[in-house]
Design a protein around this motif. Sequence first.
Motif, PDB file in Angstrom:
ATOM      1  N   HIS A 143      -1.485   6.792   0.389  1.00 26.03           N
ATOM      2  CA  HIS A 143      -2.314   5.686   0.028  1.00 26.03           C
ATOM      3  C   HIS A 143      -2.753   5.823  -1.544  1.00 26.03           C
ATOM      4  O   HIS A 143      -2.495   4.792  -2.303  1.00 26.03           O
ATOM      5  CB  HIS A 143      -3.566   5.658   0.923  1.00 26.03           C
ATOM      6  CG  HIS A 143      -4.854   4.795   0.457  1.00 26.03           C
ATOM      7  ND1 HIS A 143      -4.887   3.574   0.483  1.00 26.03           N
ATOM      8  CD2 HIS A 143      -6.075   5.431  -0.401  1.00 26.03           C
ATOM      9  CE1 HIS A 143      -5.955   3.191   0.099  1.00 26.03           C
ATOM     10  NE2 HIS A 143      -6.620   4.324  -0.392  1.00 26.03           N
ATOM     11  N   GLN A 144      -3.035   7.056  -1.885  1.00 33.00           N
ATOM     12  CA  GLN A 144      -3.351   7.440  -3.401  1.00 33.00           C
ATOM     13  C   GLN A 144      -2.115   7.157  -4.394  1.00 33.00           C
ATOM     14  O   GLN A 144      -2.084   6.782  -5.440  1.00 33.00           O
ATOM     15  CB  GLN A 144      -4.079   8.658  -3.454  1.00 33.00           C
ATOM     16  CG  GLN A 144      -5.205   8.635  -2.629  1.00 33.00           C
ATOM     17  CD  GLN A 144      -5.708  10.190  -2.581  1.00 33.00           C
ATOM     18  OE1 GLN A 144      -5.230  11.072  -2.719  1.00 33.00           O
ATOM     19  NE2 GLN A 144      -6.795  10.242  -1.527  1.00 33.00           N
ATOM     20  N   ALA A 145      -0.994   7.710  -3.907  1.00 40.26           N
ATOM     21  CA  ALA A 145       0.155   7.565  -4.522  1.00 40.26           C
ATOM     22  C   ALA A 145       0.683   6.189  -4.725  1.00 40.26           C
ATOM     23  O   ALA A 145       1.029   5.962  -6.065  1.00 40.26           O
ATOM     24  CB  ALA A 145       1.202   8.557  -3.897  1.00 40.26           C
ATOM     25  N   VAL A 146       0.463   5.251  -3.638  1.00 42.86           N
ATOM     26  CA  VAL A 146       1.040   3.990  -3.925  1.00 42.86           C
ATOM     27  C   VAL A 146      -0.108   3.196  -5.157  1.00 42.86           C
ATOM     28  O   VAL A 146       0.558   2.327  -6.060  1.00 42.86           O
ATOM     29  CB  VAL A 146       0.901   3.288  -2.706  1.00 42.86           C
ATOM     30  CG1 VAL A 146       0.850   1.731  -2.963  1.00 42.86           C
ATOM     31  CG2 VAL A 146       2.023   3.457  -1.742  1.00 42.86           C
ATOM     32  N   ALA A 147      -1.404   3.519  -4.912  1.00 48.71           N
ATOM     33  CA  ALA A 147      -2.255   3.048  -5.959  1.00 48.71           C
ATOM     34  C   ALA A 147      -1.958   3.390  -7.249  1.00 48.71           C
ATOM     35  O   ALA A 147      -1.971   2.655  -8.332  1.00 48.71           O
ATOM     36  CB  ALA A 147      -3.434   3.436  -5.373  1.00 48.71           C
ATOM     37  N   THR A 148      -1.848   4.960  -7.566  1.00 50.67           N
ATOM     38  CA  THR A 148      -1.266   5.271  -8.707  1.00 50.67           C
ATOM     39  C   THR A 148      -0.026   4.672  -9.184  1.00 50.67           C
ATOM     40  O   THR A 148      -0.026   4.200 -10.654  1.00 50.67           O
ATOM     41  CB  THR A 148      -1.065   6.879  -8.653  1.00 50.67           C
ATOM     42  OG1 THR A 148      -2.219   7.488  -8.107  1.00 50.67           O
ATOM     43  CG2 THR A 148      -0.695   7.396 -10.056  1.00 50.67           C
ATOM     44  N   ALA A 149       1.008   4.470  -8.470  1.00 52.01           N
ATOM     45  CA  ALA A 149       2.299   4.236  -8.959  1.00 52.01           C
ATOM     46  C   ALA A 149       2.226   2.676  -9.566  1.00 52.01           C
ATOM     47  O   ALA A 149       2.913   2.212 -10.188  1.00 52.01           O
ATOM     48  CB  ALA A 149       3.149   4.173  -7.888  1.00 52.01           C
ATOM     49  N   LEU A 150       1.206   1.744  -8.898  1.00 50.32           N
ATOM     50  CA  LEU A 150       1.135   0.360  -9.039  1.00 50.32           C
ATOM     51  C   LEU A 150       0.045   0.030 -10.072  1.00 50.32           C
ATOM     52  O   LEU A 150      -0.342  -1.033  -9.971  1.00 50.32           O
ATOM     53  CB  LEU A 150       1.158  -0.427  -7.863  1.00 50.32           C
ATOM     54  CG  LEU A 150       2.313  -0.263  -6.741  1.00 50.32           C
ATOM     55  CD1 LEU A 150       2.510  -0.915  -5.694  1.00 50.32           C
ATOM     56  CD2 LEU A 150       3.740  -0.206  -7.754  1.00 50.32           C
ATOM     57  N   GLY A 151      -0.509   0.881 -10.791  1.00 51.09           N
ATOM     58  CA  GLY A 151      -1.337   0.529 -11.900  1.00 51.09           C
ATOM     59  C   GLY A 151      -2.893   0.983 -11.529  1.00 51.09           C
ATOM     60  O   GLY A 151      -3.737   0.834 -12.381  1.00 51.09           O
ATOM     61  N   LEU A 186      -8.154  -0.439  -8.214  1.00 55.90           N
ATOM     62  CA  LEU A 186      -7.243  -0.953  -7.503  1.00 55.90           C
ATOM     63  C   LEU A 186      -5.908  -1.192  -8.165  1.00 55.90           C
ATOM     64  O   LEU A 186      -6.079  -1.659  -9.293  1.00 55.90           O
ATOM     65  CB  LEU A 186      -7.579  -2.431  -7.088  1.00 55.90           C
ATOM     66  CG  LEU A 186      -8.837  -2.309  -5.709  1.00 55.90           C
ATOM     67  CD1 LEU A 186      -9.484  -3.707  -5.424  1.00 55.90           C
ATOM     68  CD2 LEU A 186      -8.368  -1.681  -4.292  1.00 55.90           C
ATOM     69  N   PRO A 187      -4.935  -1.006  -7.513  1.00 50.60           N
ATOM     70  CA  PRO A 187      -3.685  -1.385  -7.949  1.00 50.60           C
ATOM     71  C   PRO A 187      -3.412  -2.665  -8.071  1.00 50.60           C
ATOM     72  O   PRO A 187      -4.420  -3.653  -7.542  1.00 50.60           O
ATOM     73  CB  PRO A 187      -2.454  -0.866  -7.229  1.00 50.60           C
ATOM     74  CG  PRO A 187      -3.323  -0.705  -5.664  1.00 50.60           C
ATOM     75  CD  PRO A 187      -4.800  -0.447  -6.016  1.00 50.60           C
ATOM     76  N   GLU A 188      -2.590  -3.324  -9.068  1.00 46.64           N
ATOM     77  CA  GLU A 188      -2.326  -4.925  -9.149  1.00 46.64           C
ATOM     78  C   GLU A 188      -2.030  -5.553  -8.053  1.00 46.64           C
ATOM     79  O   GLU A 188      -1.199  -4.996  -7.163  1.00 46.64           O
ATOM     80  CB  GLU A 188      -1.140  -4.983 -10.303  1.00 46.64           C
ATOM     81  CG  GLU A 188      -1.223  -6.709 -10.330  1.00 46.64           C
ATOM     82  CD  GLU A 188      -0.274  -6.813 -11.644  1.00 46.64           C
ATOM     83  OE1 GLU A 188       0.361  -8.020 -12.161  1.00 46.64           O
ATOM     84  OE2 GLU A 188       0.600  -5.951 -12.360  1.00 46.64           O
ATOM     85  N   GLY A 189      -2.878  -6.564  -7.489  1.00 47.79           N
ATOM     86  CA  GLY A 189      -2.454  -7.303  -6.283  1.00 47.79           C
ATOM     87  C   GLY A 189      -3.073  -6.851  -4.924  1.00 47.79           C
ATOM     88  O   GLY A 189      -2.868  -7.449  -3.929  1.00 47.79           O
ATOM     89  N   ALA A 190      -3.901  -5.824  -5.101  1.00 46.15           N
ATOM     90  CA  ALA A 190      -4.393  -5.136  -3.809  1.00 46.15           C
ATOM     91  C   ALA A 190      -5.525  -6.210  -3.259  1.00 46.15           C
ATOM     92  O   ALA A 190      -6.193  -6.575  -4.138  1.00 46.15           O
ATOM     93  CB  ALA A 190      -4.758  -3.849  -4.051  1.00 46.15           C
ATOM     94  N   GLN A 191      -5.537  -6.144  -1.936  1.00 43.81           N
ATOM     95  CA  GLN A 191      -6.566  -6.720  -1.101  1.00 43.81           C
ATOM     96  C   GLN A 191      -7.096  -5.596  -0.410  1.00 43.81           C
ATOM     97  O   GLN A 191      -6.491  -4.640   0.291  1.00 43.81           O
ATOM     98  CB  GLN A 191      -6.131  -7.864  -0.393  1.00 43.81           C
ATOM     99  CG  GLN A 191      -5.601  -8.891  -1.111  1.00 43.81           C
ATOM    100  CD  GLN A 191      -4.785  -9.830  -0.269  1.00 43.81           C
ATOM    101  OE1 GLN A 191      -3.984  -9.720   0.471  1.00 43.81           O
ATOM    102  NE2 GLN A 191      -5.210 -11.174  -0.228  1.00 43.81           N
TER     103      GLN A 191
END
Length: 242
Positions: A99-107, A153-158
Motif C-alpha cells: 500500500h505504501q510502496a504504491v503511494a510512494t511510486a505514484l507521487g 495521497l498519490p495522484e488520482g487516489a480515492q
Amino acid sequence: MKIGILQCDHVLEKFQPEHKNYPEMFINLFSKVDPTLSFEVFDVQLGEYPTHIDHCDAYLITGSRHGVNDGHDWIDTLIDWIRVLHQQRKKLLGICFGHQAVATALGGQVIKSPKGWGIGVSKNRIDESRPWMTPEKDRLNLIVSHQDQVIKLPEGAQVLASSDFCPYYMLQIDNHILTVQGHPEFSKAYSHDLMENRREIIPLQCIMEGLASLNSEVDDIEVVTWMVNFLRHDDADVTSGH
C-alpha cells in the motif's frame, strides 16, 4: 485468473512451521474465496520478476518489515515496476508495505507516523462504497502491524476507508489499483506472536491494547472477496459508484 505475488519479506523462520510464509497466507485466504485462482510467487528482494508484465493477470504486493524509505536497491526496483504496472493499467493490489510502496511510486508520501505503532485489530469506517464492495459494510476491521503511514495521497487516489489513526487506510487509484494498510492474510494467532516477539521495540501499553483488540471480529474474508471482485470487474463497473 493468475495472480503474481510480489513477495517483499519472509515470516521469521521460527514462526513458519505454525503460520507459514507470506505467500502461503495469501494463497490460502484467496483460495477460500475463489478456488479457481492460480498464483506465482516472485521474491522481489532477490530481484525476481516476471519476464513480461502480462505473465500474470494481476499482481499483489505483500507487506514487509522494511519501510519504503529504507533506501534498499530492491525497493527502488519495485517502485519502478509499480510505475510500469500503472502505466500499463495492470490490476494491482497492495497490502501494508505494498500500500505504501504504491503511494510512494505514484507521487504520494510515506513517513514513520508520529502516532506510533498500529498493531492488533484496526477499526475503520467505509468512506466510499463501490459496486464490487459486496458484501456491503459500513465498517472495516483488519489486523495491522505498521509504523509507517501514507500522509500524502498519490495522484488520482480515492479514499475508500479511513480512521482517525490512519486517514488513508484503503485507496483506489483509477480502475486498476486497490491498496489497504491492513493485513487480511494475518491470523489472530500470528498477530499475537508478532506482537509478543516485538515487546522490546513496541511500548508496553501499545502491546497490551493490541493484544486485547484481538478479541474483535475481523473482516478478512470480506475484504478478500472485495479484492477478487475488484480484479474481476470490468473498467466501467469499477469506476461507477453507488
